[in-house]
Design a protein around this motif. Sequence first.
Motif, short mmCIF file in Angstrom:
data_model
loop_
_atom_site.label_atom_id
_atom_site.label_comp_id
_atom_site.label_asym_id
_atom_site.label_seq_id
_atom_site.Cartn_x
_atom_site.Cartn_y
_atom_site.Cartn_z
N TRP A 523 1.02 -1.30 0.05
CA TRP A 523 -0.39 0.31 0.22
C TRP A 523 1.00 0.81 -0.43
CZ3 TRP A 523 -5.24 0.72 -0.10
CH2 TRP A 523 -6.44 -0.62 -0.18
N GLU A 524 0.54 2.47 -0.72
CA GLU A 524 0.61 3.60 -0.59
C GLU A 524 0.13 5.20 -0.30
OE1 GLU A 524 3.25 6.30 -3.95
OE2 GLU A 524 3.08 4.77 -4.68
N GLU A 525 0.68 6.03 0.10
CA GLU A 525 0.11 6.88 0.84
C GLU A 525 0.16 8.36 -0.14
OE1 GLU A 525 -0.49 10.07 4.74
OE2 GLU A 525 -0.15 8.41 4.46
N ARG A 526 -0.62 8.71 -1.14
CA ARG A 526 -0.69 9.62 -1.42
C ARG A 526 -1.97 11.25 -1.25
NH1 ARG A 526 0.75 8.02 -7.63
NH2 ARG A 526 2.36 6.47 -6.97
N SER A 527 -1.95 12.40 -1.62
CA SER A 527 -1.80 13.26 -1.28
C SER A 527 -2.69 14.27 -2.92
CB SER A 527 -1.84 14.59 -1.04
OG SER A 527 -1.35 13.89 0.27
N THR A 534 -6.17 12.86 1.25
CA THR A 534 -5.30 11.77 1.22
C THR A 534 -6.20 11.30 1.02
OG1 THR A 534 -3.80 12.28 3.28
CG2 THR A 534 -3.80 10.43 2.68
N PHE A 535 -5.66 9.44 -0.02
CA PHE A 535 -5.66 9.09 -0.41
C PHE A 535 -4.92 7.70 -0.40
CE2 PHE A 535 -4.82 10.45 -4.36
CZ PHE A 535 -4.19 9.23 -5.18
N TYR A 536 -5.74 6.46 -0.60
CA TYR A 536 -4.74 5.18 -1.15
C TYR A 536 -4.53 4.42 -1.53
CZ TYR A 536 -4.79 6.76 4.05
OH TYR A 536 -4.94 7.56 5.41
N ILE A 537 -3.60 4.23 -2.35
CA ILE A 537 -3.17 2.88 -3.64
C ILE A 537 -3.05 1.34 -3.37
CG2 ILE A 537 -2.26 2.68 -5.57
CD1 ILE A 537 -1.65 5.41 -5.68
N ASP A 538 -3.90 0.64 -3.95
CA ASP A 538 -3.11 -0.42 -3.40
C ASP A 538 -2.69 -0.93 -5.05
OD1 ASP A 538 -3.11 -3.09 -2.68
OD2 ASP A 538 -4.82 -3.71 -2.74
N HIS A 539 -1.18 -1.39 -4.22
CA HIS A 539 -0.03 -1.91 -5.38
C HIS A 539 -0.68 -3.65 -5.81
CE1 HIS A 539 1.37 2.26 -6.01
NE2 HIS A 539 1.98 2.07 -5.06
N ASN A 540 -1.20 -4.14 -4.99
CA ASN A 540 -1.57 -5.47 -4.77
C ASN A 540 -2.55 -5.39 -6.07
OD1 ASN A 540 0.60 -6.31 -3.48
ND2 ASN A 540 -1.47 -5.36 -1.62
N ARG A 542 -3.99 -2.82 -8.22
CA ARG A 542 -4.17 -1.78 -8.67
C ARG A 542 -5.65 -0.66 -8.77
NH1 ARG A 542 -1.48 -3.24 -13.96
NH2 ARG A 542 0.86 -4.67 -13.27
N THR A 543 -6.09 -0.52 -6.93
CA THR A 543 -7.60 0.52 -7.06
C THR A 543 -7.17 1.48 -5.62
OG1 THR A 543 -7.98 -1.39 -4.85
CG2 THR A 543 -8.79 -1.95 -6.58
N THR A 544 -7.74 2.32 -5.65
CA THR A 544 -7.41 3.24 -5.04
C THR A 544 -8.80 3.60 -3.59
OG1 THR A 544 -8.75 4.96 -6.46
CG2 THR A 544 -5.68 4.94 -6.21
N THR A 545 -8.05 3.63 -2.82
CA THR A 545 -9.16 4.64 -2.14
C THR A 545 -8.92 5.05 -0.98
OG1 THR A 545 -11.24 3.65 0.39
CG2 THR A 545 -8.57 2.47 0.38
N TRP A 546 -10.43 5.88 0.05
CA TRP A 546 -10.06 7.43 0.68
C TRP A 546 -9.74 6.68 2.11
CZ3 TRP A 546 -9.03 11.35 -1.44
CH2 TRP A 546 -9.76 12.29 -3.28
N GLU A 547 -10.63 5.40 2.00
CA GLU A 547 -10.48 4.46 3.41
C GLU A 547 -8.54 4.38 4.07
OE1 GLU A 547 -12.24 5.62 5.43
OE2 GLU A 547 -13.87 6.82 4.15
N ARG A 548 -8.29 4.49 4.76
CA ARG A 548 -7.07 4.35 4.88
C ARG A 548 -7.41 2.49 5.76
NH1 ARG A 548 -2.09 6.58 6.59
NH2 ARG A 548 -1.21 4.89 8.40
#
Length: 1666
Positions: A523-527, A534-540, A542-548
């Motif tokens: 996982w990666e955290e970006r703005s 802030t949103f979060y990227i699941d590289h596993n 390849r999806t994004t979510t606003w929830e941590r």
Amino acid sequence: MSASFSSRSRQGGRDTSVLVVVLESSETYIVVSLSTGNDTQVIYIEPTTGLLSYNGHWGHDIFRSEEEALNYITDGSRLLCKETIYARALLGYSALGSLGLLLVATELAATVPSLPGGGRVYTVTESKWIKIPLQNPQPQGKGELKNMMELAELDIDGKHFFCETRDISRPFPSRMSHQNPDDEFVWNGWFSKPFKDIGLPNHCVILLQGFAECRSLSGSGQPVGFVALLARRSRLHPGTRYLARGLNACSGTGNEVECEQIVWVAKRAEENVPFSTYVWRRGTIPIWWGAELRLTAAEAEIYVSAHDPFKGSLQYFQRLSNRYGARSSDLALVNQKKTPSVPIVCVNLLRNEPKRSEVILVNYFKKCVEFVNSTGKLRGTHIKLINYDWHATVKSRGEQQTIEGLWKLLKERTIAIGFLEGMYSPSSLHLKEFKGAVVSNDDFEGAFCLRSFQNGVIRFNCADSLDRTNAASYFGSLQVFVEQCHRLGIPLDRDAAFGFPSTNRYTDFGNYRGYTSPLPSGWEERSDAVTGKTFYIDHNTRTTTWERPCQDNTWKRFDMTFDHFKSTTVSAPINLLADLFLLAGDIHATLYTGSKAMHSQILNIFGEDAGKFKQFSVAQNVKITIQRRYKNVIVDSSRQKQLEMFLGIRLFKHLPSVAVDPLKVLSRPSGCILKPVPSIAPTANGGSGLLSFKNKDLIWVCPPAADVVEVFIYLREPCHVCQLLLTVSHGAEDASYPATVDVRTGSNLEGLKLVLEGACIPQCSNGTNLLIPLSGKIDPEDFAITGTSTRFLVEENSYLPLLYDFEELEGELNFLTRVVALTFYPAVPGRIPITLGEIEILGASLPWSNIFNNKDSGAKFVKHVSEKTQWPDTSVADSDMNGTSNPFLSDSYDDGVSAASSLNNNVPQLSQPSVVTNWFDLLTGDVESSQYLSQTEMPNAGEKIHSTSGDALDFLDNFETAPMSVAASKVYAQSQDENHEGPGRSGSTQKYINLVKSHLGSQKDKKLSFLEAMKLEIERLQLNLSAAERDRALVSISTVPATLDPNRLIQDSYMVKVCYFAKSLALLGQVAYEDKINASIGLECVDENVIDFWNSSELGRTCYGAMCEVRAEIQPPPTKASSHDSSLLLVCFQCGRKACKACCAGKGATLIKSSSYKEAKIYGGLASQSGSDFGAQRELDFYKSSTSSDEVVCKICCGEVVLHALYVDYIRVLSSLRRRNREYDAAFKALNQVIPDLKGFHGFSQGIDTGKKVLEKLLNGDESLAEFPNAGILHPVETAVGSEPIMSLIAPLGIGAHHSFWRAPTGVSTVEFSVILGNIADVSGVALLVSSCGYSSFDCPTVQIWASNKINREERSCMGKWDLQSLVSSSPQLYGPEKVGSEKSMPRHIKFLFRNSVRCRIIWIMLTLPQFGSRSLNLEEDYNLLSLDESSFPETKRRASFGGSIGSQPFIHAKRLIVFGKPLRKEIGSDTSMQTPENLKFRNLSDRSPQTNRFRVPVEAERLMDMDLVLEQYLSPNVPLIVGFRLDAFNVIKPRITHSPPSSDSSIWGSSLTCLEDRHITPAVLHIQVSAYQEPRNLYIVGEYRLPEVKAGTALYFDFPRPLQTQRLIFRLLGDVTTFADDIAEQDDSEVRFPLASGLSLSNRIKLYYHADPSELGKLASLSAV
């Protein structure tokens, strides 16, 4: 102005500084500079009564700095300081009669340097009790003095803490202000009361008992976070180990502590601070139980109340539910699921093995929880009990498995309860971005945003809430601590390498959603570049979510074994927390047992040296056990007493004679002498030194020719005068001091009334303080009629009203007394000059300042008086003023001048002046712009003066006041009926006569029974008749009042028993009432008793019949018709029979009849305070506490003597209520003389605030010098009917209706106002506020003003004379009635400026109407405005007055009189009479020994009679002429409590809002009557001497009117002997004894003396001197 400062915490500001200064004159000042303010306040301790004095005036008690304040106190010379004590905080103060106790903190430790959001918690590390000797001569016994010394030994250091700027009496963060704490945890509430009474509540800190410290959680050498432990002890059941266990009548448990664990992240000042808090409780088992400590046994014997052991358990848990139940609204805001109920988990650590003494408590606790849950009264609350035998588990399984077992039991409950999470934001700008509950108040900047809440509480207990409890609570909170750190991003896992940067961190405020755990793998955290969100990227995937995303398992350590927990958790933070618990455990153990905690080695189990510590602790535990046993046996009773006195409870037992509210000394500056006192010193300052404490050793010498000396004293504020205090001052010859004194009091000089005539002043040593009690003026008719009963009886010598005062005389109460005139008479006129010492007038005044500002005691007072009294319409009732309103309250007003304007329709209108824009300066005569008068000082067109909407007294609706008792309501209702009966009060009198006739029937000489007479007296008091009115009514029907006196209708032996139980009822009632008030803390309501203390609602009723099995009241005919539900039956707790309310005794009887020794000890809490006997029976008889609210005893089981005692106590209560009713009537009368329209009083505070601003503009830099209550009017002024009272002329601006004004009767052409200023000042002029009706050319008065410092008109100086006649034609502002809307502008006024300011105290203002037939006056051409001769005024044509018809007489009128100038901040000059040659010469002469001295006359035999109140002395025939006798002052006290409290009282510490006690309304006075036998055996009265109050043992010498030659003298002690009691150290209540103070015995107290030359007696002189 008053002290003002921001209550917000200021970082980097100054520290609070307290300086206690004791001058060489023994005067004491407290100089306080608060950390939250920029100024310094000076509080003066009145050296006589100990009352704190503070007025809030700049330059007098408010200064810019501490240095400036010190210079003011010491006159710039520090050499005047005898002692200076520096301190860091004020902890409390109390005036205790002869001693003032001031408690200060001299050293503080910032144990919690800064809470989230600011606020520093200080622990008192060193304190000091400052003992201030007072000059109060009120008798106090050795027992009271001993108790005061014990109180001053109370240990404060290290065990108490406070915060100046935050409320820490509630769980963090508190929604309440720091000045509104939770009373359950405030330990100095009574000691801080004096500071609240003077309007300085912030100056005395709110002191909590317990522990408060924090530790820094560091990483890489930098603080990562902080943990604080706050443990606050409840005060509801204070006491030591064996005297405060289980529940008490306040529904509080012994050693009850609320613990709070706060963890927060270290951040910079401008950053948001995440935090979390967890709260739990610890205490003894909440049932009624006790323990008997036996010296020969290892363990104490535990016993549980056999009768209602769960009394109060429900209320205890209700208090917990109210405190720890999260509000549904808060939970909804944070999306936290509301549990079905508030869980209260009780973890019981007691021994549960068979044959263990604690097993009984385990079983009863289980039943208690079942009982509380079964009642169904705790809606939304469920109690869960967990029994966990700590000692047995440790012994069988070891410490580690014991801890693991505890974690397993607590896991589910702890997770369900949770803890509070939130963030503090120093700025409120981001609050809209946050979803959650917001907490903010004036105590801090910014706000707290709460993410989740704790719902419920875990409570730990063992037998004493000590060692096991401390250990278990540590291991329970340890799991929460780890979870708190985890959610805050403070790493405690060893694999997180504590000391390295954590991946857990708080992001910006807007993204805060709780704690931030490490991101899962991949996982990666970006703005977002646009929104910054802030949103979060699941590289596993390849999806994004606003929830941590979160991968950690919360609360994971609950499932760990001990070894696993220890190996995976960083030990440093754990050991820091253990260190806090070790310290807290020692503090709580010391407070409860006097020694440190035992078995504490288990808290160090995670440390490396745990084994060594365990070996050391074994020996330490043995030592502590011995210490505890010693202190429990020897010291506990004294410590218990200390705690109770410090808390202000049971004062009637420990300090029975001490006044809760001391009287004021109103003669001290700014009081003054109105008429110079004659002196042999020509430069004497008129006698001002007689009123100054600084001249305590003053000897004022009057001229030798002065046979009578008069002293006129003007008091510094209006009051009701209660006492005269004289300091005896003379040389070696004590006969120079006056022998008698007359006292007159009044509101003004013409209204003086004689209140005391010929009061005896005994001769005594120099410096002796003599206190002379004063009552008000007694009506001569009342004096003549009351006591008529004694004239019909032959033997009255032995009559003592032991039950109550049947013939009480009532003096007038006047709260507007301003002038006291004393007339002193010498013993032998003309023989030697009269000498005087300091004179002090003591009294009680209304809280005028708070009344005017409608706050604190003033708001309560007005609300109370307005509720109790039917306010008449006393506003200007004439047709010229209707629809009045206050101009300072709002922007819209009624048309208040419509009526006044309509009255002018029939009056020829005056022509408008030709120049409407000009007015004239009365000093120069210049014509100037009219805007200077009003327009330029008005608010701008866009400015508006606002007032707060709503009722200013709304906050009082939250003040819990007990409902008015039946007794109070009946007396009150009757008093209201009598308001409509006229002065004759024929209605009540006739009702009483009818009652008497119904009892006597046709037989007027019928003798009533004791009970019938008591019931008749109850009826009389409920009809609100005085004793004099009763006697007049009885005499009118040929009935001897003495035949209805209950004191005469029972035998002495039976009366002794009744008095004994009546005294017990008074004390028990006070105990029960104190407990009831304290029990209401934390509860929404307290159950009222089905039957009150006396069952007063059923007095005189007959049995309801039906199902009643007692049938105690069946005597026909019933005196009252029963209106109650006859189906209501109660069960007698003694016989078990059902009884109706009429057949039940009052609640007081239930207290008297309470059960056995152990039961009484459990229920009392005060029983075991007599030392090592652990509850002597005499203590139990008096201090058993309240039983359950629905428990009653029937009148048959009660017993006749107890039932009669209840009647006696009820009559005493009704008598007290009548005094209080008279007190409030007098207060209403005083208020009505200043504020006639109290219906609109609620807005006065806003009106006065704005009035001050208007006055500031009007005076343009000067100050108002003549405002009530500081100023007054010396001479009465004739006032028209319907006018505002004369005092309204000097009332603060803003009080009263806008269109109301004062006016003289028509036909009165001249009035003179003699205004005495609040203090001597430099007066610049006088301003006259024009009445709303305005002036016309014919009623403009001539104004003449004089100034002086003396009341003699011949010595005053004329300041000028002004004629206002032409103002009507030259100034539109003063012309006619005010126009609609003018209320918002500057009030119309005229200034009379003096050519030069004059230093004076009295201003005379004369207003004179123009003479009819005089001609018109041209303003600019006819006269000089500065000085006008009598012939300067031309004639004018007679016209009609405004508001009157054509040809009616004009009248003088005015709105306000304002004297302005510059006040003197310090007394100018000093009395130099002692330094004059004449006075020094007299001193030299007076220091010479007198030619004759007093020598003892030998007595052959003595005989005591009538309970030692009569002493008969037999003398030999050859004794010398007897010239007098010496009396050694009695060792007795006047108790404050003489009856149980009325149910209408709402405060433990005094029920009267005027601070006037019954002892002051009807003072007790003793007399010594001396009789002698003369041949042929005739007995005659030599004299009767009124005894002043002095300290016990003081020698008082009384000279006979002439020398006596007799062989037999009789001394008889008369007066209010039944009012006095023995010192508590000498009281013996172990058996029923005669209810008369043994300290009043005349045995060995009187010595006769004669005068002789010492040189003639030789060696015998020293042996026989008296």
